[in-house]
Design an enzyme around this catalytic site. Structure first.
Site, PDB file in Angstrom:
ATOM      1  N   THR A  53       0.790  -1.195  -0.017  1.00 23.01           N
ATOM      2  CA  THR A  53      -0.236   0.108   0.086  1.00 23.01           C
ATOM      3  C   THR A  53       0.902   1.193  -0.013  1.00 23.01           C
ATOM      4  O   THR A  53       0.532   2.076  -0.699  1.00 23.01           O
ATOM      5  CB  THR A  53      -0.886  -0.177   1.248  1.00 23.01           C
ATOM      6  N   ASP A  99      -3.973   6.137   6.961  1.00 23.19           N
ATOM      7  CA  ASP A  99      -2.882   7.474   7.119  1.00 23.19           C
ATOM      8  C   ASP A  99      -1.888   7.508   6.099  1.00 23.19           C
ATOM      9  O   ASP A  99      -1.422   8.313   5.514  1.00 23.19           O
ATOM     10  CB  ASP A  99      -2.174   7.535   8.428  1.00 23.19           C
ATOM     11  N   ARG A 100      -1.303   6.268   5.570  1.00 26.76           N
ATOM     12  CA  ARG A 100      -0.332   6.165   4.687  1.00 26.76           C
ATOM     13  C   ARG A 100      -0.698   6.763   3.223  1.00 26.76           C
ATOM     14  O   ARG A 100       0.065   7.144   2.396  1.00 26.76           O
ATOM     15  CB  ARG A 100       0.526   4.963   4.506  1.00 26.76           C
ATOM     16  N   ASP A 107      -9.612  -2.551  -0.049  1.00 29.31           N
ATOM     17  CA  ASP A 107      -8.424  -3.613   0.567  1.00 29.31           C
ATOM     18  C   ASP A 107      -8.798  -4.349   1.673  1.00 29.31           C
ATOM     19  O   ASP A 107      -8.237  -5.337   2.010  1.00 29.31           O
ATOM     20  CB  ASP A 107      -7.370  -2.677   1.086  1.00 29.31           C
TER      21      ASP A 107
HETATM   22 ZN    ZN Z   1      -3.102  -1.122  -0.525  1.00 26.62          ZN
END
Ligand code: ZN
Length: 531
Positions: free
Chosen positions: A79, A162-163, A289
């Site tokens: 991700t 968050d990422r 996801d």
């Molecule tokens: Zn992902």
């Protein structure tokens, strides 16, 4: 009524924002607002399978410029790396975001595992309870170039993860928001407008209301079939939810609906696209996801998720249409994924002995080295004496190469010596893919490719039943869709890469990319990439 419309209705009542009444100022033919959407784990396979059944926002985008064979070209299809490629034009080897987590033996704390979107220099931060930050992203992103060209441009990112928010926001975003256990919170010192607090209050009420099972559309009927994996069964869940169950909310279409509703509220209250500048909102829809990992992408659950996302995106675009903003959309994904072998009959699960920890134990036994030998995604542990690290790498490689699940193993030294690929992504070798995921300071000591179809996710346990992250095309191939009002539809089978999105958007909105990148602008008139 979809969750999105319900939440947005609450916001319209509470926020009393003047935006909808304001007149957009002319913007010299450029889009007023760029909307960059990432649907986490939306593989090309899923997009192509569901495309005939779309009726909402995904259908609208599918009637624009469609690269159904887009690539997250690199080998480490996770991700954080995937989101970092989308708006930087750069492979992980350039962004530095090579994985979700990496090991830094020199980190000034006991926990040597570093999360991609944390600032480990903040006292008390560790890889589980971290301070969210963009400090590890080495390259600028679209919003940074937009601000460089026009300091009046505003850049916002909002995501479930968050990422996603951090990596698409770039270095100088005005506002980045992500989900934190039931509410959306800003990154660092980003200043959230009042609508966020109002939205969170509406959201809490929505979560506190139980959710009845969703009614599947007719095209989902064939998916509604129970499959047993170990002691658990998958394939028939309808996302019913008890009052207040935040975790179930997050593993359902409601989560993306909430993220989209918040994005709509931000566009409205911040008056994005209305000040004569081109603004950007990046949106990370993360629920696909969670549904993919939790139930596998081949069941009723994913059918319901994508049908809901399609409907909610439709409502989102309808709201934008009413606002009169001239907007441009790009949609892609951070990686693909593959269904569980128990349902698809394709592939199999790796033996539990194919993990860094298990291989490390065997290496330690053979070489007589005590303690932890291998950690994470194939790092030699800091416990191993410096003069024995070479032996450890060679022995681990020997052990791995004897296993039937393994396609190939390379050392970091070999990857470092390999040139960054310049060919189209469908022709990349394993070395090419790993090289695009390589950072000399952050990458592991071994690069291990499982054979095609082998998943490292075990059948037991209570966590993920399906995963991604491999070097194979089912994890690399993602749709790349461009849409704006009046776009001439195009069906493209040439292999765009997600790193081509930044230079393409820069061309469309008339800004310069002033640093070296890996992507090339796509010729949206119908030709091959412009060299
Ligand atoms: Zn992902």
């Amino acid at each position: 009524m979809t969750i999105l419309v319900r939440l947005t209705a609450l916001i319209l009542v509470t926020a009393a924002a003047p935006a909808m009444a304001a007149q957009a100022q002319p913007n010299a033919g450029r889009p007023d607002l760029v909307i960059a959407l990432s649907v986490d784990q939306l593989s090309s396979e899923l997009f192509n399978e569901y495309r005939p059944h779309l009726t909402g926002g995904l259908k609208r985008l599918a009637e624009g410029i469609v690269f159904s064979n887009g690539y997250q070209a690199h080998g480490g299809t996770e991700t954080c790396p995937g989101h970092a490629t989308i708006l930087t034009g750069s492979h992980p080897s350039r962004t530095g975001i090579v994985a979700n987590e990496w090991y830094d033996h020199n980190a000034q704390r006991e926990d040597k595992e570093i999360y991609c979107a944390e600032d480990e220099s903040v006292p008390g931060s560790n890889s589980r309870q971290y301070t969210v930050s963009n400090v590890h992203l080495k390259t600028p992103a679209l919003g940074d170039y937009m601000k460089q060209a026009d300091p009046g441009s505003r850049v916002v990112s909002v995501a479930g993860k968050d990422r996603s928010a951090v990596m698409m926001g770039g270095k100088a975003a005005d506002l980045r928001l992500y989900w934190n256990r039931g509410t959306y919170v800003p990154v660092g010192n980003d200043k959230a407008p009042p609508v966020v607090e109002q939205f969170n209050a509406s959201l809490s009420k929505a979560i506190a209301t139980p959710r009845a099972p969703l009614t599947p559309p007719a095209f989902c009927a064939a998916k509604d079939r129970s499959v047993q994996v170990g002691t658990r069964s998958f394939g028939t869940h309808r996302f019913q939810r008890a009052a207040g169950d935040i975790s179930a909310f997050q593993r359902s279409p409601e989560w993306d609906a909430a993220t989209l509703a918040l994005a709509a509220a931000l566009v409205q209250q911040m008056q994005l696209g209305r000040a004569g500048h081109t603004d950007l909102i990046a949106i990370g829809a993360s629920a696909t996801d969670y549904v993919g990992h939790g139930y596998g992408p081949g069941g009723l659950e994913m059918c319901l998720q994508l049908a809901s996302l399609d409907a909610d995106l439709g409502s989102f675009f309808d709201l934008l249409d009413k606002s009169g903003i001239n907007y441009l959309v790009v949609l892609t994904a951070d990686h693909g994924g593959r269904d569980i072998p128990e349902r698809s009959g394709i592939g199999r699960r790796a033996d539990p002995s194919v993990t860094a920890r298990a291989v490390g134990v065997e290496v330690g036994r053979r070489l007589g080295i005590p303690g932890e030998i291998l950690v994470g995604d194939w790092y030699v542990s800091a416990d191993v004496p410096a003069d024995r690290r070479g032996e450890v790498v060679a022995t681990a490689r020997q052990i791995l190469e004897s296993k039937p699940e393994i396609e190939a193993v390379y050392s970091a030294t070999e990857i470092a010596a390999h040139p960054l690929p310049t060919t189209r992504p469908e022709n990349w070798t394993l070395l090419d893919k790993f090289r695009a995921s390589f950072d000399p300071k952050r990458s592991g000591d071994l690069f291990v490719a499982l054979k095609e179809g082998v998943t490292p996710i075990q059948a037991g346990g209570t966590g993920s039943v399906a995963g991604h992250g491999t070097v194979w095309d089912y994890d690399r191939k993602v749709p790349i869709l461009f849409w704006w009002p009046g776009v001439t539809p195009q069906e493209r089978d040439d292999s765009a890469m997600t790193v081509d999105i930044l230079p393409t958007l820069a061309g469309l909105i008339g800004i310069k990319v002033t640093q070296d990148i890996d992507g090339k602008p796509l010729d949206l008139r119908g030709g091959a990439p412009i060299d």
